[in-house]
Design a protein around this motif. Structure first.
Motif, mmCIF file in Angstrom:
data_model
loop_
_atom_site.group_PDB
_atom_site.id
_atom_site.type_symbol
_atom_site.label_atom_id
_atom_site.label_comp_id
_atom_site.label_asym_id
_atom_site.label_seq_id
_atom_site.Cartn_x
_atom_site.Cartn_y
_atom_site.Cartn_z
ATOM 1 N N LEU A 46 47.438 -66.147 0.338
ATOM 2 C CA LEU A 46 46.196 -65.555 0.832
ATOM 3 C C LEU A 46 46.363 -64.089 1.215
ATOM 4 C CD1 LEU A 46 43.248 -66.216 1.572
ATOM 5 C CD2 LEU A 46 44.042 -66.783 3.869
ATOM 6 N N LEU A 47 47.509 -63.735 1.781
ATOM 7 C CA LEU A 47 47.734 -62.389 2.314
ATOM 8 C C LEU A 47 48.703 -61.586 1.460
ATOM 9 C CD1 LEU A 47 48.088 -63.434 6.078
ATOM 10 C CD2 LEU A 47 46.023 -62.648 4.896
ATOM 11 N N HIS A 48 48.796 -61.894 0.178
ATOM 12 C CA HIS A 48 49.798 -61.271 -0.683
ATOM 13 C C HIS A 48 49.683 -59.748 -0.704
ATOM 14 C CE1 HIS A 48 46.868 -60.468 -3.938
ATOM 15 N NE2 HIS A 48 46.310 -61.615 -3.569
ATOM 16 N N ALA A 49 48.458 -59.223 -0.650
ATOM 17 C CA ALA A 49 48.284 -57.763 -0.737
ATOM 18 C C ALA A 49 48.783 -57.047 0.507
ATOM 19 C CB ALA A 49 46.815 -57.431 -0.974
ATOM 20 N N SER A 50 48.969 -57.782 1.608
ATOM 21 C CA SER A 50 49.427 -57.169 2.858
ATOM 22 C C SER A 50 50.932 -57.270 3.038
ATOM 23 C CB SER A 50 48.736 -57.842 4.055
ATOM 24 O OG SER A 50 47.335 -57.749 3.948
ATOM 25 N N LEU A 51 51.604 -57.963 2.132
ATOM 26 C CA LEU A 51 53.044 -58.150 2.262
ATOM 27 C C LEU A 51 53.781 -56.873 1.881
ATOM 28 C CD1 LEU A 51 53.375 -61.680 0.612
ATOM 29 C CD2 LEU A 51 53.395 -61.142 3.056
ATOM 30 N N PRO A 52 54.966 -56.651 2.458
ATOM 31 C CA PRO A 52 55.777 -55.491 2.048
ATOM 32 C C PRO A 52 56.114 -55.574 0.562
ATOM 33 C CG PRO A 52 56.658 -56.529 4.042
ATOM 34 C CD PRO A 52 55.611 -57.458 3.501
ATOM 35 N N ASP A 53 56.454 -54.413 0.008
ATOM 36 C CA ASP A 53 56.719 -54.338 -1.434
ATOM 37 C C ASP A 53 58.072 -53.677 -1.723
ATOM 38 O OD1 ASP A 53 56.114 -54.671 -4.140
ATOM 39 O OD2 ASP A 53 55.195 -52.697 -4.307
ATOM 40 N N GLY A 56 59.390 -53.338 -5.400
ATOM 41 C CA GLY A 56 58.340 -53.891 -6.251
ATOM 42 C C GLY A 56 58.241 -55.404 -6.216
ATOM 43 N N LEU A 57 58.934 -56.051 -5.273
ATOM 44 C CA LEU A 57 58.927 -57.519 -5.249
ATOM 45 C C LEU A 57 57.550 -58.077 -4.888
ATOM 46 C CD1 LEU A 57 62.405 -58.291 -3.617
ATOM 47 C CD2 LEU A 57 61.742 -58.355 -6.039
ATOM 48 N N GLY A 58 56.795 -57.333 -4.072
ATOM 49 C CA GLY A 58 55.435 -57.781 -3.765
ATOM 50 C C GLY A 58 54.570 -57.788 -5.004
ATOM 51 N N SER A 59 54.701 -56.752 -5.817
ATOM 52 C CA SER A 59 53.958 -56.674 -7.074
ATOM 53 C C SER A 59 54.375 -57.787 -8.024
ATOM 54 C CB SER A 59 54.189 -55.305 -7.726
ATOM 55 O OG SER A 59 53.504 -55.196 -8.948
ATOM 56 N N LEU A 60 55.684 -58.050 -8.078
ATOM 57 C CA LEU A 60 56.181 -59.131 -8.942
ATOM 58 C C LEU A 60 55.597 -60.465 -8.517
ATOM 59 C CD1 LEU A 60 58.058 -60.162 -11.178
ATOM 60 C CD2 LEU A 60 59.895 -60.257 -9.482
ATOM 61 N N LEU A 61 55.575 -60.721 -7.210
ATOM 62 C CA LEU A 61 55.001 -61.962 -6.694
ATOM 63 C C LEU A 61 53.543 -62.094 -7.101
ATOM 64 C CD1 LEU A 61 55.087 -64.472 -4.764
ATOM 65 C CD2 LEU A 61 54.363 -62.907 -2.954
ATOM 66 N N ASP A 277 45.653 -59.600 -9.797
ATOM 67 C CA ASP A 277 46.077 -59.873 -8.425
ATOM 68 C C ASP A 277 46.978 -58.762 -7.901
ATOM 69 O OD1 ASP A 277 44.837 -62.380 -7.903
ATOM 70 O OD2 ASP A 277 46.322 -63.370 -9.176
ATOM 71 N N ASP A 278 47.547 -57.973 -8.802
ATOM 72 C CA ASP A 278 48.495 -56.934 -8.431
ATOM 73 C C ASP A 278 47.793 -55.828 -7.638
ATOM 74 O OD1 ASP A 278 50.354 -54.700 -8.487
ATOM 75 O OD2 ASP A 278 51.403 -55.764 -10.089
ATOM 76 N N ARG A 279 48.361 -55.480 -6.505
ATOM 77 C CA ARG A 279 47.773 -54.462 -5.626
ATOM 78 C C ARG A 279 47.619 -53.105 -6.305
ATOM 79 N NH1 ARG A 279 52.275 -54.893 -1.190
ATOM 80 N NH2 ARG A 279 52.250 -57.014 -2.028
ATOM 81 N N ALA A 280 48.390 -52.869 -7.363
ATOM 82 C CA ALA A 280 48.326 -51.585 -8.055
ATOM 83 C C ALA A 280 46.956 -51.322 -8.656
ATOM 84 C CB ALA A 280 49.385 -51.530 -9.150
#
Length: 344
Positions: A46-53, A56-61, A277-280
């Motif tokens: 639910l909060l994936h966009a707020s997780l540290p990156d 680039g591991l947040g983007s990968l997730l 879904d990627d924050r980019a």
């Protein structure tokens, strides 16, 4: 030896045994690790966009986010094996979150109608049969056809194979657009160059490696602005992690171009090298919506073509209505083509 009662009596007996087992105090003390993991899985999605990156591991997730749903049956099997009531109960949270994010994709939202069929395909630089790919794309019935990853060697084959069906076309570097309807006002969109030397480069310098364009399609309902884009590649690297720098620069540039574009009706076709879904892609998805999300059937995964696991090829729109969205059969590329029917 107790003989199980058939029918309704048997079901009641099994339910009674399950409730009796769940009521035991030790059942509620088992599986603390499974319970914790299940409780963390929901917020993670639910909060994936707020997780540290970091790296680039947040983007990968985020690019594999729907697949986290597979953790649920694994955790459920573990909970049942451990006979852990808290772990089973905790799974309600990730199931609810996953369904809220992706449950809408499990139904077919397509409907009849539409005025124009658009298709986008990363044809692949190593495609061994561009002529065959051109024939397959012509058979798709597309009115507007975007191609990415064109090469100087293969482009003439596409131009020849598509010429009869599509009298209007533009190619700018590695991307092109073929259309049954007239095109005008074509220009390159710089999504690759950055730094102090950008201003010193001419269009001729940028053209060979250009990866995005903007053009206008003249339709019976008025002008339709079409962007074709192929964002930079991503790499999973031992030291740098999930390397997305080139793609992210392009995503920001494309997002700015869309923000500055006054056009009422816009379609973006292309390979974004990432899922939505990627924050980019926040700058893009804030201004355009996915045809697949609005009018598709399923996730519409496009890559790799042999076993599609992610949707990185997109049809995004604003000012027009997606009536249906689908993927086309594989060609000689490592991507599947994507198609959508749009209306006014």
């Amino acid at each position: 030896m107790t003989r199980e009662t058939p029918g309704a009596d048997g079901r009641r007996a099994r339910l009674h045994r399950a409730l009796h087992a769940a009521a035991r105090p030790e059942t509620w003390k088992r599986g603390p690790v499974l319970t914790t993991v299940a409780l963390l899985l929901g917020p993670l999605m639910l909060l994936h966009a707020s997780l540290p990156d970091p790296g680039g591991l947040g983007s990968l997730l985020e690019n594999v986010l729907p697949w986290l749903g597979l953790c649920v049956p694994v955790l459920l099997a573990g909970a049942l094996w451990r006979r852990s009531a808290p772990a089973v109960l905790a799974l309600v949270l990730p199931v609810t979150v996953w369904l809220s994010l992706y449950g809408g994709l499990l139904t077919d939202k397509s409907r009849p109608g539409g005025d124009l069929t658009v298709v986008s395909h990363n044809v692949g630089a190593g495609n061994p049969g561009p002529a065959a790919t051109a024939r397959a794309l012509t058979a798709s019935g597309a009115d507007v056809l975007a191609l990415e990853e064109l090469t100087p060697k293969a482009t003439p084959a596409y131009e020849k194979g598509l010429a009869k069906t599509y009298p209007h076309h533009v190619v700018r570097g590695t991307v092109g657009l073929w259309s049954r309807l007239p095109l005008s006002g074509t220009r390159m969109i710089d999504i690759m160059d950055f730094g102090p030397l950008v201003a010193t480069k001419t269009d001729a310098d940028r053209l060979p490696a250009n990866r995005a364009l903007r053009t206008t399609v003249t339709t019976g309902h008025g002008p339709l602005t079409v962007y074709v884009a192929h964002l930079g590649s991503v790499r999973l690297m031992p030291r740098k992690g999930f390397w997305t720098d080139s793609r992210d620069i392009g995503a920001r540039a494309l997002g700015k171009a869309l923000a500055d574009d006054p056009s009422r009706r816009v379609v973006l076709l292309g390979d974004l090298n990432g899922t939505l879904d990627d924050r980019a892609f926040a700058g893009i998805t804030a201004r355009l919506r996915s045809a697949q999300d609005a009018a598709g059937d399923g996730f519409g995964f496009t890559w790799p073509a042999r076993f599609p696991a992610v949707r990185i090829d997109q049809v995004l729109v604003r000012g027009v209505t997606p009536d249906s969205s689908w993927t086309l059969p594989a060609t000689g590329s490592d991507h599947l083509p994507v198609a959508a029917r749009i209306g006014w």
